[in-house]
Design a protein around this motif. Structure first.
Motif, PDB file in Angstrom:
ATOM      1  N   ASN A  18      -3.945  -0.520  -8.672  1.00  0.00           N
ATOM      2  CA  ASN A  18      -5.115  -0.220  -8.280  1.00  0.00           C
ATOM      3  C   ASN A  18      -5.389   0.894  -7.400  1.00  0.00           C
ATOM      4  N   TRP A  19      -6.454   2.020  -7.798  1.00  0.00           N
ATOM      5  CA  TRP A  19      -6.567   3.157  -6.965  1.00  0.00           C
ATOM      6  C   TRP A  19      -7.980   3.251  -6.965  1.00  0.00           C
ATOM      7  N   SER A  20      -8.288   4.203  -6.077  1.00  0.00           N
ATOM      8  CA  SER A  20      -9.813   4.474  -5.705  1.00  0.00           C
ATOM      9  C   SER A  20     -10.587   4.858  -7.068  1.00  0.00           C
TER      10      SER A  20
ATOM     11  N   PRO B 214      -4.562   7.129  -2.411  1.00  0.00           N
ATOM     12  CA  PRO B 214      -4.156   5.654  -2.165  1.00  0.00           C
ATOM     13  C   PRO B 214      -4.080   4.835  -3.298  1.00  0.00           C
ATOM     14  N   ILE B 215      -3.035   4.184  -3.539  1.00  0.00           N
ATOM     15  CA  ILE B 215      -2.954   2.983  -4.225  1.00  0.00           C
ATOM     16  C   ILE B 215      -2.411   1.691  -3.979  1.00  0.00           C
ATOM     17  N   ASP B 216      -2.656   0.763  -4.347  1.00  0.00           N
ATOM     18  CA  ASP B 216      -2.333  -0.579  -4.148  1.00  0.00           C
ATOM     19  C   ASP B 216      -1.470  -1.321  -5.210  1.00  0.00           C
ATOM     20  N   ILE B 217      -0.587  -1.942  -4.987  1.00  0.00           N
ATOM     21  CA  ILE B 217       0.172  -2.320  -5.980  1.00  0.00           C
ATOM     22  C   ILE B 217       0.299  -4.179  -5.669  1.00  0.00           C
ATOM     23  N   LEU B 218      -0.283  -4.721  -6.666  1.00  0.00           N
ATOM     24  CA  LEU B 218      -0.206  -6.646  -6.473  1.00  0.00           C
ATOM     25  C   LEU B 218       0.770  -7.034  -7.335  1.00  0.00           C
ATOM     26  N   PHE B 219       1.343  -8.223  -6.889  1.00  0.00           N
ATOM     27  CA  PHE B 219       2.193  -8.759  -7.655  1.00  0.00           C
ATOM     28  C   PHE B 219       2.419 -10.186  -7.049  1.00  0.00           C
ATOM     29  N   PRO B 220       3.017 -11.536  -8.007  1.00  0.00           N
ATOM     30  CA  PRO B 220       2.750 -12.782  -7.559  1.00  0.00           C
ATOM     31  C   PRO B 220       3.993 -12.888  -6.188  1.00  0.00           C
ATOM     32  N   MET B 221       3.702 -14.084  -5.514  1.00  0.00           N
ATOM     33  CA  MET B 221       4.540 -14.142  -4.316  1.00  0.00           C
ATOM     34  C   MET B 221       6.063 -14.476  -4.820  1.00  0.00           C
ATOM     35  N   GLN B 222       6.215 -15.203  -5.859  1.00  0.00           N
ATOM     36  CA  GLN B 222       7.402 -15.752  -6.333  1.00  0.00           C
ATOM     37  C   GLN B 222       8.508 -14.528  -6.535  1.00  0.00           C
TER      38      GLN B 222
ATOM     39  N   ASN C  97       0.760  -1.030   0.095  1.00  0.00           N
ATOM     40  CA  ASN C  97      -0.004  -0.139   0.193  1.00  0.00           C
ATOM     41  C   ASN C  97       0.906   1.172   0.232  1.00  0.00           C
ATOM     42  N   PHE C  98       0.642   2.268  -1.010  1.00  0.00           N
ATOM     43  CA  PHE C  98       1.219   3.313  -1.059  1.00  0.00           C
ATOM     44  C   PHE C  98       0.272   4.589  -1.018  1.00  0.00           C
ATOM     45  N   ARG C  99       0.893   5.680  -1.238  1.00  0.00           N
ATOM     46  CA  ARG C  99      -0.066   7.016  -1.251  1.00  0.00           C
ATOM     47  C   ARG C  99       1.103   7.909  -2.372  1.00  0.00           C
ATOM     48  N   LEU C 100       0.224   8.287  -3.457  1.00  0.00           N
ATOM     49  CA  LEU C 100       0.861   8.849  -4.256  1.00  0.00           C
ATOM     50  C   LEU C 100       0.469  10.541  -4.511  1.00  0.00           C
ATOM     51  N   ARG C 101       1.452  11.250  -4.458  1.00  0.00           N
ATOM     52  CA  ARG C 101       1.064  12.726  -4.295  1.00  0.00           C
ATOM     53  C   ARG C 101       1.294  13.069  -5.495  1.00  0.00           C
ATOM     54  N   LEU C 102       0.154  13.820  -6.324  1.00  0.00           N
ATOM     55  CA  LEU C 102       0.234  14.398  -7.649  1.00  0.00           C
ATOM     56  C   LEU C 102      -0.071  15.953  -7.498  1.00  0.00           C
ATOM     57  N   VAL C 103       0.848  16.643  -8.205  1.00  0.00           N
ATOM     58  CA  VAL C 103       0.704  18.166  -8.465  1.00  0.00           C
ATOM     59  C   VAL C 103       0.646  18.452 -10.021  1.00  0.00           C
ATOM     60  N   ASN C 104      -0.712  19.199 -10.228  1.00  0.00           N
ATOM     61  CA  ASN C 104      -0.619  19.709 -11.732  1.00  0.00           C
ATOM     62  C   ASN C 104       0.176  21.057 -11.895  1.00  0.00           C
ATOM     63  N   ARG C 105       0.996  20.954 -12.497  1.00  0.00           N
ATOM     64  CA  ARG C 105       1.976  22.093 -12.801  1.00  0.00           C
ATOM     65  C   ARG C 105       1.604  22.969 -13.846  1.00  0.00           C
TER      66      ARG C 105
ATOM     67  N   GLU D 287      -6.657  21.693 -17.248  1.00  0.00           N
ATOM     68  CA  GLU D 287      -6.674  20.603 -16.630  1.00  0.00           C
ATOM     69  C   GLU D 287      -6.218  19.231 -17.233  1.00  0.00           C
ATOM     70  N   GLN D 288      -5.747  18.314 -16.461  1.00  0.00           N
ATOM     71  CA  GLN D 288      -4.946  17.208 -16.868  1.00  0.00           C
ATOM     72  C   GLN D 288      -5.768  15.605 -16.345  1.00  0.00           C
ATOM     73  N   GLN D 289      -5.733  14.772 -17.069  1.00  0.00           N
ATOM     74  CA  GLN D 289      -6.252  13.711 -16.493  1.00  0.00           C
ATOM     75  C   GLN D 289      -4.906  12.598 -16.223  1.00  0.00           C
ATOM     76  N   TYR D 290      -4.791  11.750 -15.211  1.00  0.00           N
ATOM     77  CA  TYR D 290      -3.599  11.136 -15.074  1.00  0.00           C
ATOM     78  C   TYR D 290      -4.167   9.633 -15.002  1.00  0.00           C
ATOM     79  N   ASN D 291      -3.114   8.897 -15.703  1.00  0.00           N
ATOM     80  CA  ASN D 291      -3.429   7.411 -15.651  1.00  0.00           C
ATOM     81  C   ASN D 291      -2.002   6.601 -15.121  1.00  0.00           C
ATOM     82  N   LEU D 292      -2.278   5.525 -14.219  1.00  0.00           N
ATOM     83  CA  LEU D 292      -1.072   4.816 -13.442  1.00  0.00           C
ATOM     84  C   LEU D 292      -1.109   3.419 -14.315  1.00  0.00           C
ATOM     85  N   SER D 293       0.240   3.183 -14.217  1.00  0.00           N
ATOM     86  CA  SER D 293       0.548   1.673 -14.743  1.00  0.00           C
ATOM     87  C   SER D 293       1.861   1.278 -14.347  1.00  0.00           C
ATOM     88  N   LEU D 294       2.022   0.167 -14.700  1.00  0.00           N
ATOM     89  CA  LEU D 294       3.363  -0.656 -13.952  1.00  0.00           C
ATOM     90  C   LEU D 294       4.254  -1.206 -15.424  1.00  0.00           C
TER      91      LEU D 294
END
Length: 546
Positions: A488-490, A506-514, A461-469, A473-480
């Protein structure tokens, strides 16, 4: 007699009976009330009595000058003489001395006039200029944003703001060490507006256009009202220009066209700024340079003997003597001519003091009140031309230059200041090159560093702080970058931010145990992209079970 502070010197000490009788006899009033001390309590002209006492008793108390007789008078009638002039704008009786400088329209004054007009236009136009929709300069204190050359800085941009502040500070020190107070006399808004906007208004109303100086006539009530009204219009305009640097021209335009009831706070700020400018330009005036501005006090540490200053050459000008000079080549070489005392080039006309906007006498040497406007240079050169002597008695030079030493631009302090400015400016642009159209910072959530879900996926679990400079108006997408991982985010929808907005997501990052079975951690890159095409990768350290 009452007690007199030790810092004040009275030329009339406690007198013996003989001296007292002599002074009473010499006094033209002869009332005897003062007991010979000069404390005249009668209704007679005390100043006349003091003149008589001073003239008759010089052998007893030493020579008493005209200046001493006209000095301050204490509560007990004793004359209090200040040791030196405290301020050029202060008379010896403690009252304000109003400065009405004359004008000498020489080359330096003409250069300053064109520079001043160009700066006034620059000050007015600069807030309206745009780079990619952003102003060149905007100091928005309310939203804690600072825009410089189209780039917006926030309080979190500590390295950038530190580099910019230090670079400005060292630049001021470098310019001062090289050219002295050239900024004060040629570029400061106080000097520009005072000398080339408000003093010309005064000369227009007093009938001294083109020559300046004190007017021989008093303004009528109607003319005084008209003068104040013109000042008010100018101050209102300058107040709007000044505030446009802090609120922006767009918001200022809305304030102008809407009633004050819709924005009372803004109206009060505008009115307060206008009144402050009225007080300054009508009353305080050059005292800002003499009393309030700290820059003049810094000269002792920023100037050296090779710095450029406006100076009078005492080696050539002293001793002073009024009148024209007759060259020796035109006089027959008689014993009288050969034994004639040497006379300097200064004709003691006082023109250099008459044109000074701060009221100083440049012949007294380097002074913190001197703003290097060079009006005294033009005035002295004009007088030298009239009396047939070489110009340059007052000139731009240095303390070493007055002593005949060679000037040099390259010395320890100028080299150090130049290196410091170069390094700081380089660091500023280097740091600026890593800035994007948006800020993205990631922080780990408090609590458990990771969780293992029932589907054997590890969650961080993380928190991402975004600032539009940007200004849009901008739209932001997240990926890995790793396809086996997901973020995943709200809501899962694009994150929308208006210009200048900040959001903590707030964002959640999921990955396999291996992924963490060997070292208990794995590295990943979170990709943040906006709708304008800007993209940024943020490295993340993910934790999981071994």
């Amino acid at each position: 007699m009452t007690n007199i502070p030790n810092s004040l010197h009275s030329p009339f000490p406690i007198l013996s009976d003989d001296v007292r009788k002599t002074r009473i006899a010499a006094c033209s009033v002869g009332c005897g009330d003062c007991m010979g001390t000069g404390d005249c309590t009668s209704k007679h002209d005390q100043r006349h009595a003091l003149h008589a006492i001073a003239g008759k008793s010089a052998d007893l108390t030493g020579t008493v000058s005209e200046e001493t007789v006209g000095a301050l008078t204490g509560n007990d009638g004793s004359i209090l003489m200040p040791e030196e002039q405290v301020l050029p704008t202060l008379n010896r009786d403690g009252k304000r001395k109003w400065i009405n400088p004359a004008i000498e329209q020489g080359p330096k004054w003409n250069y300053r006039r064109w520079v001043a007009y160009a700066l006034i236009a620059f000050f007015v136009v600069l807030p309206h200029l745009r780079i990619d929709g952003k102003p060149y300069v905007l100091i928005d204190i309310a939203t804690r944003q600072f825009t410089f050359l189209g780039h917006t800085f926030y309080p979190t941009d500590t390295p950038l703001l530190a580099c910019l502040t230090l670079a400005t500070f060292f630049s001021v020190m470098l310019v001062t060490s090289l050219a002295g107070r050239v900024w004060c006399g040629w570029g400061c808004p106080q000097t520009v507006y005072m000398e080339f906007l408000f003093r010309p208004i005064d000369r227009l109303f007093h009938g001294t256009v083109g020559k300046g100086g004190k007017s021989k006539r008093e303004l009528s009530g109607a003319m005084q009202f008209a003068r104040v009204l013109v000042y008010l219009v100018c101050c209102m305009f300058l107040a709007h220009v000044f505030l446009s640097y802090f609120v922006g021209t767009d918001r200022l335009a809305q304030w102008i066209v809407t009633p004050p009831t819709e924005h009372p706070s803004a109206f009060l700020i505008m009115a307060g700024t206008t009144l402050a400018m009225m007080f300054h330009f009508l009353y305080f005036r050059e005292q800002l340079c003499l009393i309030a501005c700290p820059y003049g006090r810094f000269q002792s540490v920023m100037l050296d003997r090779k710095s450029l200053i406006v100076a009078y050459d005492p080696g050539r000008g002293e001793p002073r003597k009024k009148g024209k000079r007759q060259p020796l080549a035109r006089e027959p070489l008689t014993l009288e001519v050969l034994t004639k005392p040497a006379v300097g080039d200064c004709v003691d006309c006082g023109r250099c003091t008459a044109v000074c906007p701060t009221g100083i006498d440049i012949r007294n040497g380097l002074q913190l009140e001197c703003i290097h406007c060079a009006q005294c240079v033009d005035a002295c050169n004009a007088v030298m031309g009239k009396v047939g002597l070489p110009t340059g008695l007052i000139r731009y030079t240095s303390q070493d230059g007055l002593e005949g030493k060679k000037a040099s631009l390259f010395r320890a302090r100028t080299v150090i200041y130049s290196i410091a400015v170069t390094i700081l400016v380089g660091l500023f642009f280097f740091t600026l090159s890593f800035k994007f159209a948006f800020d993205a910072r990631i922080f780990r959530q408090q609590g458990s560093p990771f969780m293992v879900r029932q589907d054997r996926m590890v969650q961080n679990n993380f928190r991402l702080r975004l600032v539009n400079r940007s200004q849009r108006e901008q739209q932001y997408n997240l990926s890995l970058a790793d396809n086996e991982m997901q973020v995943n985010w709200s809501g899962g929808e694009p994150i929308v931010l208006k210009p200048g907005d900040t959001r903590l997501v707030p964002i959640d990052i999921l990955f396999p145990m291996q992924k963490t079975s060997v070292q208990g951690s794995v590295k990943a890159n979170l990709v943040v992209a906006d709708s304008a095409g800007a993209k940024r990768e943020i490295p993340i350290h993910l934790l999981g079970p071994r």
